[in-house]
Design a protein around this motif. Sequence first.
Motif, PDB file in Angstrom:
ATOM      1  N   LYS A  21      -2.488   2.839  -3.022  1.00 11.99           N
ATOM      2  CA  LYS A  21      -2.036   3.557  -1.996  1.00 11.99           C
ATOM      3  C   LYS A  21      -0.765   4.167  -2.413  1.00 11.99           C
ATOM      4  CE  LYS A  21      -0.946   3.452   2.766  1.00 11.99           C
ATOM      5  NZ  LYS A  21      -1.045   2.559   4.325  1.00 11.99           N
ATOM      6  N   CYS A  22       0.233   3.487  -3.381  1.00 10.23           N
ATOM      7  CA  CYS A  22       1.346   3.837  -3.517  1.00 10.23           C
ATOM      8  C   CYS A  22       1.375   4.799  -4.831  1.00 10.23           C
ATOM      9  CB  CYS A  22       1.876   2.794  -3.951  1.00 10.23           C
ATOM     10  SG  CYS A  22       1.433   1.597  -5.363  1.00 10.23           S
TER      11      CYS A  22
ATOM     12  N   GLY B 205      -2.554  -7.739  -6.204  1.00 11.32           N
ATOM     13  CA  GLY B 205      -3.681  -7.892  -6.790  1.00 11.32           C
ATOM     14  C   GLY B 205      -4.082  -7.259  -8.138  1.00 11.32           C
ATOM     15  N   PHE B 206      -3.293  -5.835  -8.187  1.00  9.57           N
ATOM     16  CA  PHE B 206      -3.691  -5.271  -9.160  1.00  9.57           C
ATOM     17  C   PHE B 206      -2.676  -5.789 -10.680  1.00  9.57           C
ATOM     18  CE2 PHE B 206      -1.760  -1.642 -12.036  1.00  9.57           C
ATOM     19  CZ  PHE B 206      -3.046  -1.180 -12.520  1.00  9.57           C
TER      20      PHE B 206
ATOM     21  N   CYS C 298      -9.555  -5.775  -2.689  1.00  9.49           N
ATOM     22  CA  CYS C 298     -10.575  -5.510  -1.865  1.00  9.49           C
ATOM     23  C   CYS C 298     -10.234  -5.250  -0.439  1.00  9.49           C
ATOM     24  CB  CYS C 298     -11.615  -6.563  -1.776  1.00  9.49           C
ATOM     25  SG  CYS C 298     -12.941  -6.272  -3.320  1.00  9.49           S
ATOM     26  N   SER C 299      -8.840  -5.875  -0.380  1.00  5.18           N
ATOM     27  CA  SER C 299      -8.328  -5.572   0.969  1.00  5.18           C
ATOM     28  C   SER C 299      -7.908  -4.248   1.530  1.00  5.18           C
ATOM     29  CB  SER C 299      -6.732  -6.278   1.362  1.00  5.18           C
ATOM     30  OG  SER C 299      -5.771  -5.757   0.345  1.00  5.18           O
ATOM     31  N   ALA C 300      -8.016  -3.294   0.741  1.00  7.53           N
ATOM     32  CA  ALA C 300      -7.977  -1.969   0.653  1.00  7.53           C
ATOM     33  C   ALA C 300      -9.274  -1.388   1.457  1.00  7.53           C
ATOM     34  CB  ALA C 300      -7.988  -1.246  -0.563  1.00  7.53           C
TER      35      ALA C 300
ATOM     36  N   THR D  95      -0.202  -2.556   1.237  1.00  9.88           N
ATOM     37  CA  THR D  95       0.063  -2.035  -0.043  1.00  9.88           C
ATOM     38  C   THR D  95       0.740  -3.253  -0.944  1.00  9.88           C
ATOM     39  OG1 THR D  95       0.522  -0.032   1.005  1.00  9.88           O
ATOM     40  CG2 THR D  95       1.544  -0.224  -0.974  1.00  9.88           C
ATOM     41  N   ALA D  96       1.418  -4.068  -0.384  1.00  9.41           N
ATOM     42  CA  ALA D  96       2.211  -5.010  -1.342  1.00  9.41           C
ATOM     43  C   ALA D  96       0.819  -5.826  -1.887  1.00  9.41           C
ATOM     44  CB  ALA D  96       3.311  -5.790  -0.436  1.00  9.41           C
ATOM     45  N   LEU D  97      -0.231  -6.245  -1.035  1.00  8.93           N
ATOM     46  CA  LEU D  97      -1.139  -7.094  -1.200  1.00  8.93           C
ATOM     47  C   LEU D  97      -2.071  -6.714  -2.285  1.00  8.93           C
ATOM     48  CD1 LEU D  97      -2.236  -9.839  -0.502  1.00  8.93           C
ATOM     49  CD2 LEU D  97      -3.797  -8.741   0.901  1.00  8.93           C
TER      50      LEU D  97
END
Length: 220
Positions: A101-102, A9-10, A180-182, A3-5
């Motif tokens: 996600k948050c 990124g956002f 993209c880590s999502a 989530t932090a990543l």
Amino acid sequence: MSTALEVTGFFMCVASWLVTGISLANDYWKISSNSGNVIISNRQYENLWHSCAESSTGVADCRDFQTMLALPGHIQACRALMIIALIFGLVSIIVSTMGLKCIKIGAAKDESKGKLAVSGGILFILAGLCTMVATSWYAARVIQEFHNPFFGGIKFELGSGLYIGWAGAVLSILGGSFLCSAFKRISKAKPKGAYYPSGKPATIYTAAPVSNPDTARAYV
């Protein structure tokens, strides 16, 4: 950690979109070179939209490019690529916001939100590539004309607008990669099992084998 990543990124992607816009509006994509024996009393600079001449007193006189069809092909292509990068970035911000996600929007499932985040990340990477191609192409033409001994026009050097554009492209590509880590959320989604109306798997009973043939005939 994921989530932090994604959030990092956002914010990097939002910053890259703003930096790309600043680069497009910047006047100094190329600046006249003062190297040589001839002393130049004024400075000339250009971007994708107009050319300017600044006198020794600091007064600038800018002239917009009148027609697009008469412009060199690389300037037209760089204009299109930078505008496409800004459009991709704007769409990516909207899509990525719904995929974080948050952030809870309606009853969206985690898997569908992950797909939105990945889509936004891919669009940001494409936006960064468009910006990188536009700025690098423009810089290559400036460098080629500067080192060409047969070029009779004014020789220019790289301006600050190109460096700002490169910074925006790098931020966009890195931020999109972080978003993209999502994909981990999509890959970890549980596969759907069989559907049971009662909510529980049905119990299947099997007949036990009968060892006595006489008993079996009695049931018949």
